[in-house]
Design a protein around this motif. Structure first.
Motif, mmCIF file in Angstrom:
data_model
loop_
_atom_site.group_PDB
_atom_site.id
_atom_site.type_symbol
_atom_site.label_atom_id
_atom_site.label_comp_id
_atom_site.label_asym_id
_atom_site.label_seq_id
_atom_site.Cartn_x
_atom_site.Cartn_y
_atom_site.Cartn_z
ATOM 1 N N VAL A 129 0.802 -1.230 0.000
ATOM 2 C CA VAL A 129 0.000 0.000 0.000
ATOM 3 C C VAL A 129 0.830 1.273 0.000
ATOM 4 C CG1 VAL A 129 -2.076 -1.006 0.981
ATOM 5 C CG2 VAL A 129 -0.328 -0.114 2.513
ATOM 6 N N LEU B 151 -13.570 13.218 -4.152
ATOM 7 C CA LEU B 151 -12.280 13.434 -3.502
ATOM 8 C C LEU B 151 -12.224 14.683 -2.630
ATOM 9 C CD1 LEU B 151 -9.728 12.388 -6.253
ATOM 10 C CD2 LEU B 151 -10.118 11.291 -4.056
ATOM 11 N N SER C 116 -1.734 16.504 1.684
ATOM 12 C CA SER C 116 -1.762 16.188 0.257
ATOM 13 C C SER C 116 -2.647 14.977 -0.019
ATOM 14 C CB SER C 116 -0.355 15.911 -0.273
ATOM 15 O OG SER C 116 0.159 14.735 0.305
ATOM 16 N N VAL C 117 -3.148 14.935 -1.232
ATOM 17 C CA VAL C 117 -3.969 13.820 -1.688
ATOM 18 C C VAL C 117 -3.282 13.250 -2.915
ATOM 19 C CG1 VAL C 117 -6.251 13.062 -2.450
ATOM 20 C CG2 VAL C 117 -6.030 15.060 -0.954
ATOM 21 N N CYS C 118 -3.145 11.946 -2.937
ATOM 22 C CA CYS C 118 -2.431 11.308 -4.040
ATOM 23 C C CYS C 118 -3.306 10.239 -4.670
ATOM 24 C CB CYS C 118 -1.138 10.708 -3.496
ATOM 25 S SG CYS C 118 -0.339 9.584 -4.620
ATOM 26 N N VAL C 119 -3.516 10.356 -5.969
ATOM 27 C CA VAL C 119 -4.257 9.333 -6.708
ATOM 28 C C VAL C 119 -3.312 8.733 -7.732
ATOM 29 C CG1 VAL C 119 -6.199 8.855 -8.243
ATOM 30 C CG2 VAL C 119 -6.425 10.583 -6.439
ATOM 31 N N SER C 120 -3.150 7.442 -7.693
ATOM 32 C CA SER C 120 -2.320 6.843 -8.736
ATOM 33 C C SER C 120 -2.921 5.532 -9.214
ATOM 34 C CB SER C 120 -0.888 6.649 -8.254
ATOM 35 O OG SER C 120 -0.856 5.959 -7.049
ATOM 36 N N TYR C 121 -2.775 5.344 -10.505
ATOM 37 C CA TYR C 121 -3.232 4.134 -11.165
ATOM 38 C C TYR C 121 -2.005 3.305 -11.483
ATOM 39 C CZ TYR C 121 -7.401 6.982 -11.892
ATOM 40 O OH TYR C 121 -8.495 7.767 -11.700
ATOM 41 N N LYS C 122 -2.104 2.007 -11.278
ATOM 42 C CA LYS C 122 -0.976 1.155 -11.635
ATOM 43 C C LYS C 122 -1.428 0.101 -12.615
ATOM 44 C CE LYS C 122 1.411 1.969 -7.340
ATOM 45 N NZ LYS C 122 1.197 1.682 -5.930
ATOM 46 N N GLY C 123 -0.517 -0.282 -13.503
ATOM 47 C CA GLY C 123 -0.849 -1.297 -14.478
ATOM 48 C C GLY C 123 0.197 -1.345 -15.561
ATOM 49 N N LEU C 124 -0.267 -1.497 -16.799
ATOM 50 C CA LEU C 124 0.656 -1.561 -17.925
ATOM 51 C C LEU C 124 0.300 -0.492 -18.936
ATOM 52 C CD1 LEU C 124 0.839 -5.438 -18.425
ATOM 53 C CD2 LEU C 124 2.683 -3.952 -17.612
ATOM 54 N N PHE D 194 -13.296 4.063 0.356
ATOM 55 C CA PHE D 194 -12.938 4.554 -0.963
ATOM 56 C C PHE D 194 -13.834 5.746 -1.249
ATOM 57 C CE2 PHE D 194 -11.958 4.106 -5.511
ATOM 58 C CZ PHE D 194 -10.607 3.868 -5.405
ATOM 59 N N SER E 105 -9.078 3.258 0.694
ATOM 60 C CA SER E 105 -7.957 4.190 0.618
ATOM 61 C C SER E 105 -7.328 4.356 1.993
ATOM 62 C CB SER E 105 -8.422 5.521 0.027
ATOM 63 O OG SER E 105 -9.473 6.064 0.782
ATOM 64 N N HIS E 106 -6.280 5.155 2.049
ATOM 65 C CA HIS E 106 -5.496 5.234 3.282
ATOM 66 C C HIS E 106 -5.113 6.664 3.634
ATOM 67 C CE1 HIS E 106 -4.706 1.092 1.753
ATOM 68 N NE2 HIS E 106 -4.990 0.817 3.002
#
Lengths: 140, 140
Positions: free
Chosen positions: B74, B110, B127-135, B106, B91-92
DNA sequence: ATGACTGCAAAGACTTTGCATCTTT
DNA sequence: AAAGATGCAAAGTCTTTGCAGTCAT
Protein backbone atom coordinates in the motif's frame (compact mmCIF):
# COMPACT_ATOMS: atom_id res chain seq x y z
CA UNK A 1 21.54 28.22 9.28
CA UNK A 2 17.94 27.20 9.78
CA UNK A 3 15.39 29.77 10.86
CA UNK A 4 12.17 28.55 12.42
CA UNK A 5 9.36 31.07 12.43
CA UNK A 6 6.02 30.53 14.12
CA UNK A 7 3.19 32.85 13.15
CA UNK A 8 -0.34 32.14 14.33
CA UNK A 9 0.39 28.44 14.89
CA UNK A 10 1.89 28.08 11.42
CA UNK A 11 5.49 26.97 11.56
CA UNK A 12 7.80 28.03 8.76
CA UNK A 13 11.19 26.46 8.29
CA UNK A 14 13.51 28.62 6.27
CA UNK A 15 16.90 27.31 5.23
CA UNK A 16 19.29 29.94 4.05
CA UNK A 17 20.86 29.30 0.68
CA UNK A 18 23.71 30.62 -1.35
CA UNK A 19 23.72 30.66 -5.08
CA UNK A 20 24.93 27.45 -6.64
CA UNK A 21 25.23 26.56 -10.31
CA UNK A 22 24.78 22.90 -9.67
CA UNK A 23 21.71 23.37 -7.53
CA UNK A 24 20.15 25.56 -10.19
CA UNK A 25 20.92 22.95 -12.82
CA UNK A 26 19.37 20.20 -10.73
CA UNK A 27 16.12 22.10 -10.30
CA UNK A 28 16.08 23.06 -13.98
CA UNK A 29 16.59 19.45 -14.99
CA UNK A 30 13.70 18.39 -12.80
CA UNK A 31 11.46 21.15 -14.08
CA UNK A 32 12.34 20.40 -17.65
CA UNK A 33 11.15 16.81 -17.70
CA UNK A 34 7.87 15.01 -17.35
CA UNK A 35 9.61 11.76 -16.55
CA UNK A 36 9.19 12.12 -12.78
CA UNK A 37 12.88 11.59 -12.27
CA UNK A 38 14.80 9.69 -9.63
CA UNK A 39 18.00 11.08 -8.15
CA UNK A 40 19.98 8.78 -10.42
CA UNK A 41 18.15 10.06 -13.50
CA UNK A 42 18.97 13.65 -12.61
CA UNK A 43 22.59 12.73 -11.99
CA UNK A 44 22.90 10.89 -15.29
CA UNK A 45 21.26 13.68 -17.24
CA UNK A 46 23.65 16.30 -15.82
CA UNK A 47 26.90 14.34 -15.94
CA UNK A 48 27.86 15.51 -19.40
CA UNK A 49 27.43 19.19 -18.51
CA UNK A 50 28.82 18.86 -14.98
CA UNK A 51 31.39 16.09 -15.02
CA UNK A 52 32.43 16.61 -11.40
CA UNK A 53 28.87 16.51 -10.12
CA UNK A 54 28.37 13.95 -7.39
CA UNK A 55 25.34 11.85 -6.67
CA UNK A 56 25.42 13.00 -3.04
CA UNK A 57 24.90 16.58 -4.17
CA UNK A 58 21.88 15.54 -6.18
CA UNK A 59 20.40 13.72 -3.19
CA UNK A 60 21.12 16.63 -0.86
CA UNK A 61 19.51 19.18 -3.15
CA UNK A 62 16.51 17.01 -3.85
CA UNK A 63 15.86 16.80 -0.10
CA UNK A 64 16.26 20.55 0.13
CA UNK A 65 13.76 21.16 -2.68
CA UNK A 66 11.39 18.72 -1.07
CA UNK A 67 11.54 20.47 2.30
CA UNK A 68 10.93 23.83 0.69
CA UNK A 69 8.03 22.53 -1.37
CA UNK A 70 9.66 23.15 -4.75
CA UNK A 71 9.22 19.50 -5.63
CA UNK A 72 7.18 16.62 -4.28
CA UNK A 73 7.75 12.91 -4.03
CA UNK A 74 5.19 11.13 -6.17
CA UNK A 75 6.06 7.46 -5.73
CA UNK A 76 8.66 4.85 -5.00
CA UNK A 77 8.96 2.69 -8.10
CA UNK A 78 11.15 -0.41 -8.04
CA UNK A 79 12.86 0.90 -4.95
CA UNK A 80 13.69 4.34 -6.32
CA UNK A 81 12.01 7.48 -5.11
CA UNK A 82 10.50 9.51 -7.93
CA UNK A 83 9.88 13.24 -7.84
CA UNK A 84 7.79 15.83 -9.61
CA UNK A 85 8.57 19.51 -9.97
CA UNK A 86 4.94 20.12 -10.90
CA UNK A 87 3.30 20.59 -7.55
CA UNK A 88 -0.18 21.38 -8.84
CA UNK A 89 -2.75 18.69 -8.00
CA UNK A 90 -2.82 15.94 -10.56
CA UNK A 91 -2.59 12.18 -10.59
CA UNK A 92 -0.34 9.55 -12.12
CA UNK A 93 -0.28 6.33 -13.98
CA UNK A 94 2.59 4.03 -13.03
CA UNK A 95 3.58 1.27 -15.42
CA UNK A 96 4.87 -1.86 -13.76
CA UNK A 97 6.47 -2.89 -17.03
CA UNK A 98 8.77 0.03 -17.82
CA UNK A 99 8.46 2.01 -14.57
CA UNK A 100 7.16 5.04 -16.45
CA UNK A 101 5.22 7.57 -14.40
CA UNK A 102 2.73 9.44 -16.55
CA UNK A 103 0.79 12.59 -15.66
CA UNK A 104 -2.98 12.47 -15.61
CA UNK A 105 -5.61 15.03 -14.77
CA UNK A 106 -6.95 14.96 -11.29
CA UNK A 107 -10.06 12.81 -11.63
CA UNK A 108 -13.55 14.04 -10.87
CA UNK A 109 -14.99 10.57 -10.70
CA UNK A 110 -12.61 7.75 -9.95
CA UNK A 111 -14.45 4.87 -11.60
CA UNK A 112 -15.29 6.92 -14.62
CA UNK A 113 -11.67 7.94 -14.96
CA UNK A 114 -10.53 4.36 -14.79
CA UNK A 115 -12.72 3.24 -17.66
CA UNK A 116 -11.87 6.29 -19.72
CA UNK A 117 -8.13 5.72 -19.23
CA UNK A 118 -8.39 2.14 -20.39
CA UNK A 119 -10.38 2.94 -23.50
CA UNK A 120 -8.84 6.27 -24.48
CA UNK A 121 -5.24 5.91 -23.38
CA UNK A 122 -4.90 2.19 -23.93
CA UNK A 123 -3.58 1.50 -20.44
CA UNK A 124 -4.36 -1.70 -18.63
CA UNK A 125 -5.21 -0.53 -15.13
CA UNK A 126 -4.71 -3.13 -12.44
CA UNK A 127 -5.22 -1.01 -9.35
CA UNK A 128 -6.21 2.44 -8.19
CA UNK A 129 -4.65 3.90 -5.10
CA UNK A 130 -5.91 6.91 -3.17
CA UNK A 131 -3.94 8.10 -0.21
CA UNK A 132 -4.06 11.14 1.98
CA UNK A 133 -0.95 12.33 3.76
CA UNK A 134 -0.63 14.63 6.72
CA UNK A 135 -0.84 14.45 10.47
CA UNK A 136 -3.19 12.33 12.54
CA UNK A 137 -5.02 13.71 15.54
CA UNK A 138 -2.41 12.30 17.86
CA UNK A 139 0.56 13.92 16.12
CA UNK A 140 -1.03 17.32 15.65
CA UNK B 1 8.15 -25.33 -9.70
CA UNK B 2 6.36 -22.44 -11.42
CA UNK B 3 3.49 -23.17 -13.75
CA UNK B 4 2.52 -20.53 -16.27
CA UNK B 5 -0.94 -20.93 -17.74
CA UNK B 6 -2.36 -18.79 -20.51
CA UNK B 7 -6.10 -18.88 -21.04
CA UNK B 8 -7.73 -16.46 -23.46
CA UNK B 9 -4.84 -13.99 -23.19
CA UNK B 10 -4.93 -14.07 -19.39
CA UNK B 11 -1.66 -15.29 -17.94
CA UNK B 12 -1.73 -17.08 -14.63
CA UNK B 13 1.41 -17.73 -12.66
CA UNK B 14 0.99 -20.53 -10.17
CA UNK B 15 3.74 -21.29 -7.71
CA UNK B 16 3.47 -24.64 -6.04
CA UNK B 17 3.55 -24.57 -2.27
CA UNK B 18 3.99 -26.99 0.53
CA UNK B 19 2.41 -26.55 3.87
CA UNK B 20 4.44 -24.46 6.25
CA UNK B 21 3.61 -23.42 9.79
CA UNK B 22 5.65 -20.29 9.56
CA UNK B 23 4.13 -19.19 6.30
CA UNK B 24 0.65 -19.70 7.72
CA UNK B 25 1.60 -17.69 10.78
CA UNK B 26 2.96 -14.85 8.66
CA UNK B 27 -0.25 -14.59 6.67
CA UNK B 28 -2.36 -14.84 9.80
CA UNK B 29 -0.37 -12.09 11.46
CA UNK B 30 -0.90 -9.86 8.45
CA UNK B 31 -4.61 -10.65 8.26
CA UNK B 32 -5.02 -10.05 11.97
CA UNK B 33 -3.84 -6.46 12.04
CA UNK B 34 -4.99 -3.16 10.61
CA UNK B 35 -1.56 -1.64 11.09
CA UNK B 36 -0.49 -2.20 7.46
CA UNK B 37 2.63 -3.95 8.60
CA UNK B 38 6.17 -3.89 7.30
CA UNK B 39 8.26 -7.05 7.09
CA UNK B 40 10.03 -6.02 10.28
CA UNK B 41 6.71 -5.57 12.11
CA UNK B 42 5.61 -9.09 11.12
CA UNK B 43 8.96 -10.50 12.19
CA UNK B 44 8.85 -8.75 15.56
CA UNK B 45 5.28 -9.80 16.24
CA UNK B 46 6.07 -13.47 15.56
CA UNK B 47 9.44 -13.74 17.30
CA UNK B 48 8.00 -14.77 20.64
CA UNK B 49 5.98 -17.62 19.12
CA UNK B 50 8.62 -18.62 16.57
CA UNK B 51 12.01 -17.85 18.07
CA UNK B 52 13.95 -19.36 15.16
CA UNK B 53 12.02 -17.41 12.54
CA UNK B 54 14.28 -15.43 10.27
CA UNK B 55 13.64 -12.08 8.67
CA UNK B 56 14.54 -13.54 5.27
CA UNK B 57 11.65 -15.98 5.56
CA UNK B 58 9.28 -13.12 6.26
CA UNK B 59 10.53 -11.22 3.23
CA UNK B 60 10.33 -14.30 1.02
CA UNK B 61 6.79 -15.13 2.04
CA UNK B 62 5.61 -11.55 1.75
CA UNK B 63 6.83 -11.51 -1.84
CA UNK B 64 5.05 -14.81 -2.43
CA UNK B 65 1.78 -13.48 -1.04
CA UNK B 66 2.15 -10.36 -3.11
CA UNK B 67 2.67 -12.30 -6.34
CA UNK B 68 -0.35 -14.47 -5.59
CA UNK B 69 -2.52 -11.47 -4.75
CA UNK B 70 -3.14 -12.45 -1.14
CA UNK B 71 -1.71 -9.13 0.00
CA UNK B 72 -0.94 -5.83 -1.66
CA UNK B 73 1.68 -3.19 -1.11
CA UNK B 74 0.00 0.00 0.00
CA UNK B 75 2.89 2.40 0.48
CA UNK B 76 6.53 2.92 1.27
CA UNK B 77 6.68 4.92 4.50
CA UNK B 78 10.02 6.16 5.80
CA UNK B 79 11.78 3.69 3.56
CA UNK B 80 9.81 0.63 4.63
CA UNK B 81 7.32 -1.12 2.39
CA UNK B 82 3.93 -1.49 4.02
CA UNK B 83 1.40 -4.19 3.15
CA UNK B 84 -2.29 -4.82 3.50
CA UNK B 85 -4.00 -8.20 3.62
CA UNK B 86 -7.30 -6.49 2.88
CA UNK B 87 -7.33 -6.39 -0.88
CA UNK B 88 -10.78 -4.86 -1.27
CA UNK B 89 -10.73 -1.34 -2.71
CA UNK B 90 -10.26 1.29 -0.04
CA UNK B 91 -7.96 4.19 0.62
CA UNK B 92 -5.50 5.23 3.28
CA UNK B 93 -4.39 8.08 5.43
CA UNK B 94 -0.66 8.14 6.09
CA UNK B 95 0.63 10.14 9.03
CA UNK B 96 4.03 11.71 8.52
CA UNK B 97 4.39 12.07 12.27
CA UNK B 98 4.02 8.50 13.52
CA UNK B 99 4.02 6.63 10.18
CA UNK B 100 0.58 5.18 10.92
CA UNK B 101 -1.38 3.97 7.92
CA UNK B 102 -5.11 4.18 8.56
CA UNK B 103 -7.91 2.63 6.51
CA UNK B 104 -10.49 4.88 4.93
CA UNK B 105 -13.47 4.20 2.72
CA UNK B 106 -12.94 4.55 -0.96
CA UNK B 107 -14.06 8.11 -1.65
CA UNK B 108 -16.91 9.01 -3.94
CA UNK B 109 -15.91 12.61 -4.19
CA UNK B 110 -12.28 13.43 -3.50
CA UNK B 111 -12.61 17.05 -2.39
CA UNK B 112 -15.62 16.26 -0.27
CA UNK B 113 -13.79 13.42 1.37
CA UNK B 114 -10.85 15.64 2.20
CA UNK B 115 -12.95 18.19 4.04
CA UNK B 116 -14.94 15.52 5.81
CA UNK B 117 -11.79 13.77 7.01
CA UNK B 118 -10.38 16.98 8.44
CA UNK B 119 -13.55 17.89 10.30
CA UNK B 120 -14.76 14.45 11.36
CA UNK B 121 -11.53 12.52 11.92
CA UNK B 122 -9.40 15.42 13.06
CA UNK B 123 -6.64 14.73 10.56
CA UNK B 124 -4.61 17.52 9.05
CA UNK B 125 -4.43 16.58 5.39
CA UNK B 126 -1.48 18.03 3.54
CA UNK B 127 -1.76 16.19 0.26
CA UNK B 128 -3.97 13.82 -1.69
CA UNK B 129 -2.43 11.31 -4.04
CA UNK B 130 -4.26 9.33 -6.71
CA UNK B 131 -2.32 6.84 -8.74
CA UNK B 132 -3.23 4.13 -11.17
CA UNK B 133 -0.98 1.16 -11.64
CA UNK B 134 -0.85 -1.30 -14.48
CA UNK B 135 0.66 -1.56 -17.93
CA UNK B 136 1.06 1.19 -20.46
CA UNK B 137 0.22 0.71 -24.11
CA UNK B 138 3.84 0.04 -24.92
CA UNK B 139 4.30 -2.72 -22.35
CA UNK B 140 1.04 -4.52 -23.05
C1' DA C 1 35.75 35.74 7.68
C1' DT C 2 31.68 33.17 7.96
C1' DG C 3 28.45 30.16 6.58
C1' DA C 4 27.05 27.38 2.71
C1' DC C 5 28.14 23.93 -0.91
C1' DT C 6 30.54 20.02 -2.81
C1' DG C 7 33.09 15.46 -3.74
C1' DC C 8 34.50 11.48 -1.94
C1' DA C 9 34.27 7.56 0.63
C1' DA C 10 32.14 5.36 4.34
C1' DA C 11 28.19 4.18 6.73
C1' DG C 12 23.15 3.12 7.10
C1' DA C 13 18.81 1.09 6.13
C1' DC C 14 16.07 -2.05 3.85
C1' DT C 15 15.73 -6.05 0.93
C1' DT C 16 17.34 -9.99 -1.77
C1' DT C 17 20.09 -14.09 -2.57
C1' DG C 18 23.37 -18.30 -2.23
C1' DC C 19 23.97 -22.28 0.10
C1' DA C 20 23.58 -25.95 3.31
C1' DT C 21 20.10 -28.07 6.08
C1' DC C 22 15.64 -29.48 7.31
C1' DT C 23 10.41 -30.46 5.96
C1' DT C 24 6.67 -31.83 3.43
C1' DT C 25 4.69 -34.73 0.01
C1' DA D 1 13.50 -39.33 -3.23
C1' DA D 2 12.14 -34.88 -4.93
C1' DA D 3 10.57 -30.33 -4.51
C1' DG D 4 9.99 -26.78 -1.18
C1' DA D 5 11.01 -24.02 2.92
C1' DT D 6 14.20 -22.06 6.17
C1' DG D 7 18.29 -19.84 8.69
C1' DC D 8 22.29 -17.62 8.31
C1' DA D 9 25.42 -14.67 6.44
C1' DA D 10 26.74 -12.19 2.53
C1' DA D 11 25.64 -9.27 -1.09
C1' DG D 12 22.82 -5.68 -3.37
C1' DT D 13 20.36 -1.17 -3.76
C1' DC D 14 19.31 3.12 -2.71
C1' DT D 15 20.15 6.93 0.37
C1' DT D 16 22.44 9.56 4.01
C1' DT D 17 26.40 11.41 6.41
C1' DG D 18 31.25 12.91 8.04
C1' DC D 19 34.94 15.41 6.70
C1' DA D 20 38.07 18.24 4.34
C1' DG D 21 38.39 21.42 0.78
C1' DT D 22 35.98 25.12 -2.11
C1' DC D 23 32.81 28.88 -3.06
C1' DA D 24 29.56 32.78 -2.20
C1' DT D 25 28.47 36.71 0.45
Amino acid sequence: MIIIIEIHEVILLIESRKNSRKRNAILEAMRGTKSHPSAQWVYDSLRSSYPELSLATVYRNIKLFERSGEIISVAVVDGQERYDACVLPHSHFICRGCAAVIDLDFPEDLENARDRLESEEGFKIESVCVSYKGLCRHCL
